[in-house]
Design a protein around this motif. Sequence first.
Motif, PDB file in Angstrom:
ATOM      1  N   LEU A  54      10.018   6.951   0.885  1.00  0.00           N
ATOM      2  CA  LEU A  54      10.134   6.477   2.260  1.00  0.00           C
ATOM      3  C   LEU A  54      10.042   4.958   2.267  1.00  0.00           C
ATOM      4  O   LEU A  54       9.093   4.387   1.729  1.00  0.00           O
ATOM      5  CB  LEU A  54       9.019   7.078   3.121  1.00  0.00           C
ATOM      6  CG  LEU A  54       8.904   6.582   4.569  1.00  0.00           C
ATOM      7  CD1 LEU A  54      10.172   6.875   5.365  1.00  0.00           C
ATOM      8  CD2 LEU A  54       7.689   7.211   5.248  1.00  0.00           C
ATOM      9  N   ALA A  55      11.031   4.316   2.868  1.00  0.00           N
ATOM     10  CA  ALA A  55      11.069   2.847   2.856  1.00  0.00           C
ATOM     11  C   ALA A  55      11.347   2.301   4.243  1.00  0.00           C
ATOM     12  O   ALA A  55      12.080   2.906   5.033  1.00  0.00           O
ATOM     13  CB  ALA A  55      12.146   2.357   1.884  1.00  0.00           C
ATOM     14  N   SER A  56      10.767   1.152   4.538  1.00  0.00           N
ATOM     15  CA  SER A  56      11.065   0.452   5.780  1.00  0.00           C
ATOM     16  C   SER A  56      10.655  -1.004   5.631  1.00  0.00           C
ATOM     17  O   SER A  56      10.055  -1.399   4.629  1.00  0.00           O
ATOM     18  CB  SER A  56      10.367   1.125   6.975  1.00  0.00           C
ATOM     19  OG  SER A  56       9.307   0.394   7.481  1.00  0.00           O
ATOM     20  N   ARG A  57      10.951  -1.790   6.642  1.00  0.00           N
ATOM     21  CA  ARG A  57      10.583  -3.200   6.620  1.00  0.00           C
ATOM     22  C   ARG A  57       9.061  -3.370   6.584  1.00  0.00           C
ATOM     23  O   ARG A  57       8.527  -4.308   5.999  1.00  0.00           O
ATOM     24  CB  ARG A  57      11.156  -3.892   7.867  1.00  0.00           C
ATOM     25  CG  ARG A  57      11.079  -5.419   7.838  1.00  0.00           C
ATOM     26  CD  ARG A  57      11.520  -5.994   9.165  1.00  0.00           C
ATOM     27  NE  ARG A  57      12.826  -5.534   9.569  1.00  0.00           N
ATOM     28  CZ  ARG A  57      13.971  -6.174   9.321  1.00  0.00           C
ATOM     29  NH1 ARG A  57      13.952  -7.302   8.655  1.00  0.00           N
ATOM     30  NH2 ARG A  57      15.121  -5.679   9.736  1.00  0.00           N
ATOM     31  N   THR A  58       8.357  -2.433   7.253  1.00  0.00           N
ATOM     32  CA  THR A  58       6.892  -2.504   7.340  1.00  0.00           C
ATOM     33  C   THR A  58       6.278  -1.437   6.440  1.00  0.00           C
ATOM     34  O   THR A  58       6.261  -0.251   6.793  1.00  0.00           O
ATOM     35  CB  THR A  58       6.420  -2.316   8.792  1.00  0.00           C
ATOM     36  OG1 THR A  58       7.126  -3.229   9.639  1.00  0.00           O
ATOM     37  CG2 THR A  58       4.925  -2.555   8.917  1.00  0.00           C
ATOM     38  N   LEU A  59       5.810  -1.834   5.281  1.00  0.00           N
ATOM     39  CA  LEU A  59       5.303  -0.884   4.294  1.00  0.00           C
ATOM     40  C   LEU A  59       4.136  -0.068   4.828  1.00  0.00           C
ATOM     41  O   LEU A  59       4.003   1.119   4.511  1.00  0.00           O
ATOM     42  CB  LEU A  59       4.890  -1.637   3.029  1.00  0.00           C
ATOM     43  CG  LEU A  59       4.413  -0.779   1.849  1.00  0.00           C
ATOM     44  CD1 LEU A  59       5.508   0.159   1.382  1.00  0.00           C
ATOM     45  CD2 LEU A  59       3.937  -1.680   0.707  1.00  0.00           C
ATOM     46  N   SER A  60       3.284  -0.681   5.661  1.00  0.00           N
ATOM     47  CA  SER A  60       2.101   0.027   6.165  1.00  0.00           C
ATOM     48  C   SER A  60       2.478   1.259   6.986  1.00  0.00           C
ATOM     49  O   SER A  60       1.754   2.262   6.975  1.00  0.00           O
ATOM     50  CB  SER A  60       1.230  -0.921   6.998  1.00  0.00           C
ATOM     51  OG  SER A  60       1.951  -1.420   8.113  1.00  0.00           O
ATOM     52  N   LYS A  61       3.603   1.193   7.688  1.00  0.00           N
ATOM     53  CA  LYS A  61       4.059   2.361   8.452  1.00  0.00           C
ATOM     54  C   LYS A  61       4.439   3.507   7.519  1.00  0.00           C
ATOM     55  O   LYS A  61       4.140   4.674   7.786  1.00  0.00           O
ATOM     56  CB  LYS A  61       5.248   1.989   9.340  1.00  0.00           C
ATOM     57  CG  LYS A  61       4.910   1.078  10.503  1.00  0.00           C
ATOM     58  CD  LYS A  61       6.141   0.840  11.376  1.00  0.00           C
ATOM     59  CE  LYS A  61       5.808  -0.032  12.578  1.00  0.00           C
ATOM     60  NZ  LYS A  61       7.017  -0.258  13.428  1.00  0.00           N
ATOM     61  N   CYS A  62       5.098   3.171   6.427  1.00  0.00           N
ATOM     62  CA  CYS A  62       5.457   4.190   5.432  1.00  0.00           C
ATOM     63  C   CYS A  62       4.205   4.799   4.815  1.00  0.00           C
ATOM     64  O   CYS A  62       4.098   6.025   4.658  1.00  0.00           O
ATOM     65  CB  CYS A  62       6.327   3.573   4.346  1.00  0.00           C
ATOM     66  SG  CYS A  62       7.871   2.868   4.910  1.00  0.00           S
ATOM     67  N   ASP A  63       3.253   3.940   4.475  1.00  0.00           N
ATOM     68  CA  ASP A  63       2.012   4.412   3.845  1.00  0.00           C
ATOM     69  C   ASP A  63       1.242   5.346   4.778  1.00  0.00           C
ATOM     70  O   ASP A  63       0.639   6.329   4.327  1.00  0.00           O
ATOM     71  CB  ASP A  63       1.137   3.228   3.446  1.00  0.00           C
ATOM     72  CG  ASP A  63       1.723   2.424   2.292  1.00  0.00           C
ATOM     73  OD1 ASP A  63       2.564   2.973   1.552  1.00  0.00           O
ATOM     74  OD2 ASP A  63       1.346   1.243   2.141  1.00  0.00           O
ATOM     75  N   LYS A  64       1.270   5.046   6.065  1.00  0.00           N
ATOM     76  CA  LYS A  64       0.557   5.891   7.038  1.00  0.00           C
ATOM     77  C   LYS A  64       1.170   7.290   7.100  1.00  0.00           C
ATOM     78  O   LYS A  64       0.453   8.295   7.133  1.00  0.00           O
ATOM     79  CB  LYS A  64       0.599   5.240   8.422  1.00  0.00           C
ATOM     80  CG  LYS A  64      -0.209   5.964   9.494  1.00  0.00           C
ATOM     81  CD  LYS A  64      -0.219   5.167  10.784  1.00  0.00           C
ATOM     82  CE  LYS A  64      -1.118   5.808  11.846  1.00  0.00           C
ATOM     83  NZ  LYS A  64      -0.640   7.133  12.253  1.00  0.00           N
ATOM     84  N   ILE A  65       2.501   7.356   7.119  1.00  0.00           N
ATOM     85  CA  ILE A  65       3.172   8.661   7.134  1.00  0.00           C
ATOM     86  C   ILE A  65       2.870   9.413   5.840  1.00  0.00           C
ATOM     87  O   ILE A  65       2.527  10.602   5.848  1.00  0.00           O
ATOM     88  CB  ILE A  65       4.692   8.483   7.324  1.00  0.00           C
ATOM     89  CG1 ILE A  65       5.004   7.888   8.706  1.00  0.00           C
ATOM     90  CG2 ILE A  65       5.421   9.822   7.169  1.00  0.00           C
ATOM     91  CD1 ILE A  65       6.443   7.435   8.891  1.00  0.00           C
ATOM     92  N   ALA A  66       2.997   8.709   4.722  1.00  0.00           N
ATOM     93  CA  ALA A  66       2.783   9.349   3.415  1.00  0.00           C
ATOM     94  C   ALA A  66       1.358   9.875   3.268  1.00  0.00           C
ATOM     95  O   ALA A  66       1.131  10.933   2.655  1.00  0.00           O
ATOM     96  CB  ALA A  66       3.094   8.357   2.297  1.00  0.00           C
ATOM     97  N   ALA A  67       0.392   9.158   3.838  1.00  0.00           N
ATOM     98  CA  ALA A  67      -1.022   9.561   3.708  1.00  0.00           C
ATOM     99  C   ALA A  67      -1.311  10.880   4.410  1.00  0.00           C
ATOM    100  O   ALA A  67      -2.266  11.578   4.054  1.00  0.00           O
ATOM    101  CB  ALA A  67      -1.917   8.456   4.266  1.00  0.00           C
ATOM    102  N   ASP A  68      -0.510  11.223   5.411  1.00  0.00           N
ATOM    103  CA  ASP A  68      -0.704  12.479   6.148  1.00  0.00           C
ATOM    104  C   ASP A  68      -0.180  13.686   5.393  1.00  0.00           C
ATOM    105  O   ASP A  68      -0.420  14.825   5.794  1.00  0.00           O
ATOM    106  CB  ASP A  68       0.000  12.412   7.509  1.00  0.00           C
ATOM    107  CG  ASP A  68      -0.771  11.569   8.517  1.00  0.00           C
ATOM    108  OD1 ASP A  68      -1.972  11.345   8.290  1.00  0.00           O
ATOM    109  OD2 ASP A  68      -0.170  11.137   9.519  1.00  0.00           O
ATOM    110  N   ILE A  69       0.564  13.467   4.335  1.00  0.00           N
ATOM    111  CA  ILE A  69       1.206  14.555   3.594  1.00  0.00           C
ATOM    112  C   ILE A  69       0.398  14.842   2.330  1.00  0.00           C
ATOM    113  O   ILE A  69       0.226  13.968   1.475  1.00  0.00           O
ATOM    114  CB  ILE A  69       2.668  14.185   3.258  1.00  0.00           C
ATOM    115  CG1 ILE A  69       3.457  14.008   4.557  1.00  0.00           C
ATOM    116  CG2 ILE A  69       3.308  15.244   2.361  1.00  0.00           C
ATOM    117  CD1 ILE A  69       4.824  13.415   4.380  1.00  0.00           C
ATOM    118  N   LYS A  70      -0.110  16.058   2.229  1.00  0.00           N
ATOM    119  CA  LYS A  70      -1.057  16.379   1.158  1.00  0.00           C
ATOM    120  C   LYS A  70      -0.444  17.241   0.047  1.00  0.00           C
ATOM    121  O   LYS A  70      -0.936  17.214  -1.084  1.00  0.00           O
ATOM    122  CB  LYS A  70      -2.267  17.132   1.739  1.00  0.00           C
ATOM    123  CG  LYS A  70      -2.943  16.427   2.919  1.00  0.00           C
ATOM    124  CD  LYS A  70      -3.454  15.051   2.561  1.00  0.00           C
ATOM    125  CE  LYS A  70      -4.163  14.394   3.757  1.00  0.00           C
ATOM    126  NZ  LYS A  70      -4.518  12.984   3.483  1.00  0.00           N
TER     127      LYS A  70
END
Length: 397
Positions: free
Chosen positions: A32-48
Amino acid sequence: MDRVLVIGAGGVSTVAVKKMAMNADVFGDITLASRTLSKCDKIAADIKNIKVKTAQVDADNVAELTQLILKVKPDIVVNLALPYQDLSIMDACLACGVNYLDTANYEPLDNAKYEYSWQWAYHERFKKAGLTAILGCGFDPGVTGVFTRYAANHYFDEMHYLDIVDCNAGDHHKAFATNFNPEINIREITQRGKYYDNGQWIETEPLSVHRPINYPNIGPRESYLMYHEELESLVKNFPTLRRARFWMTFGEEYLTHLRVMQNIGMTSIKPVLYKGIEIVPIQFLKAVLPDPGTLGEDYTGETSIGCRISGIQHGIEFTYYIYNNCSHQEAYRETGAQAVSYTTGVPAMIGAKMFLQGYWRMPGVRNVEEFAPEPFLSDLKRQGLPWYEAFNGDLAL
């Protein structure tokens, strides 16, 4: 193992990536990639259940995109960024020999105009490269095109009249908010209306044509005639259509706020100087409006989107209505997003799944109605968007 690269980290991407993770037998490797890495990290953190990789990329920059695609080596790039970025992402896919999917057609930053011509112009290049580019795989456009192809395949000798009807009967309990990117949403609804009638495109003043339409499980809601991009591809791919229109509901409070913002120039896409800095009013407005991704928790009610079609079946007149209703609360419980994001993100995931499983592979630039609808619609039911049919009813349009 199939690899997918998702670009964009808004509400639709949140749903699509979480649903991909729920189908890890197909989507075993997700970046998952975007201009704002923190947004990607937040989505990824919800997936276990699987690890979602993240990356930073400027989707306007073909060189950056190319570098990322070559690093990830995806089988398909799923573009859930802004419509302004469709062409740069398509350019990068061509440069890297990678397939492509999006949910909305290209729109120039300085001209609020729906038109597929820019993307259709890539057809021969994708075809020559043996690559598939799937356009408009959200709900509308997207599922509405699949619905129309399914109707043509199974019920009609000729389809004559098509009305796509889109109702959001939900309540987000905000004074004013948009259900997806505010800049794109407001650009969409403030442009002139347009519909197809007997071989011609008829233009109307913005939101000037409206009428109550009765929606399943919701009742009558005032619905406004708008132009929507799938009309352009549907009348091209179904030449027996005599008329094609698109209707969407808006509440009076929403329209009142919108009129005020238009009257004071806040919806303008033309830059203005403010303290020596050039700003675009609608982009500033986007910054102060609620983020659509935050609306889900308190959202109640449901959406209803479908196609009302009339024509000829076995030599006699026939009407057909195919639709989906989606609960905001159920969508939020499953993915943390409201139903408008859900009804776009789930079909985007399914479209990518159709490609990876071999159902939707056709070199060139293709709209969704050019592919087989049956495997897509079968999966749509399994993935949380059941659809329903009504035959020979009063379509009230």
